[in-house]
Design an enzyme around this catalytic site. Structure first.
Site, mmCIF file in Angstrom:
data_model
loop_
_atom_site.group_PDB
_atom_site.id
_atom_site.type_symbol
_atom_site.label_atom_id
_atom_site.label_comp_id
_atom_site.label_asym_id
_atom_site.label_seq_id
_atom_site.Cartn_x
_atom_site.Cartn_y
_atom_site.Cartn_z
ATOM 1 N N HIS A 13 27.617 -20.047 -5.820
ATOM 2 C CA HIS A 13 26.460 -20.437 -6.452
ATOM 3 C C HIS A 13 25.424 -21.107 -5.608
ATOM 4 C CE1 HIS A 13 28.357 -19.421 -10.515
ATOM 5 N NE2 HIS A 13 27.354 -18.459 -10.381
ATOM 6 N N CYS A 27 27.717 -27.917 -12.384
ATOM 7 C CA CYS A 27 27.985 -26.763 -13.078
ATOM 8 C C CYS A 27 28.251 -26.810 -14.611
ATOM 9 C CB CYS A 27 29.398 -26.079 -12.730
ATOM 10 S SG CYS A 27 29.246 -25.594 -11.033
HETATM 11 C C1 LIG Z 1 28.786 -24.506 -8.787
HETATM 12 N N1 LIG Z 1 29.262 -23.335 -9.453
HETATM 13 C C2 LIG Z 1 29.874 -22.582 -8.674
HETATM 14 C C3 LIG Z 1 28.749 -23.330 -11.026
HETATM 15 N N2 LIG Z 1 27.625 -23.342 -10.949
HETATM 16 N N3 LIG Z 1 29.585 -22.743 -11.667
HETATM 17 C C4 LIG Z 1 31.150 -23.016 -11.769
HETATM 18 C C5 LIG Z 1 31.622 -21.573 -12.209
HETATM 19 C C6 LIG Z 1 33.010 -21.467 -12.139
HETATM 20 C C7 LIG Z 1 33.564 -20.254 -12.739
HETATM 21 N N4 LIG Z 1 35.075 -20.210 -12.514
HETATM 22 C C8 LIG Z 1 33.053 -19.076 -12.019
HETATM 23 O O1 LIG Z 1 33.564 -18.662 -11.100
HETATM 24 O O2 LIG Z 1 32.173 -18.339 -12.410
#
Ligand SMILES: CN(C)C(=N)NCCC[C@H](N)C(=O)O
Length: 295
Positions: free
Chosen positions: A175, A270
């Site tokens: 992300h 996040c």
């Molecule tokens: C910085 N990040 C990656 C985020 N904005 N979100 C985390 C999401 C984590 C979740 N297990 C997934 O893999 O979607």
């Protein structure tokens, strides 16, 4: 230097059912489970710190069947005051997370927000809101691992904004919010190693004074996954070199321990979703919308 005009109102999901049930990013390993009580305590302290800095934090309940819902940043792109309060719900790349947005939609609607989608239930383009940030009047959107390039056109047209796409190529920085953290109107933490060459150059062009992170700094500390409230940067960790630069620029660094959530692949940013990024203030309206892609 003008401090960020957003970052004082967040949605967060109370972690009552957080666990690592599947592996959809390189940090996740179902054999390494978070301690639920510790995770809850870490999240509670993070919310306390944000509130003590003057930020409002609205809390959503977590669905029992949605272990990743705690990463509220990915629920949707909220834009208040844009023909009413409006949220573009995410269309998660991985089916394991898709049920989260149904609950988020209900929460937003009951709070008076109107909801829309660029794709839904596996049909149409994927969009994950942790890829989208306002900077320099435009919406900067990472695409590749999660958000699809097709979503950029839909967002630009639907919202009447200039969308600047950046292609993410690093599997560990899936992300944009792992590699880009706006600090004020001219500065941001950026990790060019997350992007292809043309996108890295485009990002460095976009930010007048970048604080460039190495791949090691971004990946091992999650330091770009931080939240800025005025001149305070709320961070999970801060390498000494990064702290020195932030302090030289007049920022205060506040560390919060959210290590249990690193097991799921996310940190402070996040866990929080800003609800005060406004079209006409941080985002310049562009009739018909426009997509700018690097190189
Ligand atoms: C910085 N990040 C990656 C985020 N904005 N979100 C985390 C999401 C984590 C979740 N297990 C997934 O893999 O979607």
């Amino acid at each position: 230097m003008t401090e960020l005009t957003w970052g004082r109102h967040y949605a967060a999901v109370e972690p009552t059912a957080f666990r690592v049930e599947y592996a959809i990013n390189p940090f996740m390993d179902p054999a390494v489970q978070p301690d639920g009580a510790l995770a809850h305590a870490q999240w509670t302290e993070m919310v306390r710190v944000l509130r003590s800095l003057g930020a409002r934090v609205d809390v959503l309940p977590q669905r029992d069947d949605a272990p990743d819902m705690v990463y509220a940043m990915n629920l949707g792109l909220a834009l208040p005051g844009h023909g009413g309060d409006r949220v573009v719900l995410s269309h998660m790349r991985h089916p394991q997370r898709r049920m989260e947005t149904g609950s988020a939609a209900g929460w937003f609607e009951s709070a008076g927000w109107s909801t829309s989608y660029v794709g839904r239930d596996g049909v149409g383009a994927h969009l994950e809101a942790g890829d989208a940030f306002a900077f320099g009047g435009d919406l900067v959107v990472g695409y590749g691992p999660r958000t699809e390039e097709l979503a950029l056109k839909a967002l630009a047209t639907d919202l009447g904004l200039r969308v600047r796409g950046l292609r993410i190529t690093h599997p560990g920085m899936y992300h944009l919010d792992l590699a880009f953290c706006p600090l004020d109107d001219r500065r941001a933490m950026v990790c060019p190693a997350a992007l292809d060459d043309a996108s890295a150059a485009a990002l460095l062009d976009l930010v007048p004074e970048p604080l460039v992170l190495t791949e090691e700094e971004a990946l091992s500390t999650f330091c770009a996954n931080s939240v800025v409230v005025g001149r305070t940067v709320v961070m999970p960790a801060c390498p000494p070199r990064v702290r020195a630069q932030l302090e030289e620029w007049g920022f205060e660094v506040v560390l919060v321990e959210v290590g249990e959530f690193h097991k799921g692949g996310g940190s402070v940013r996040c866990l929080t979703n800003p609800l005060d990024v406004t079209v006409g203030r941080e985002l310049v309206p562009v009739p018909g919308g426009e997509v700018v892609l690097p190189g």
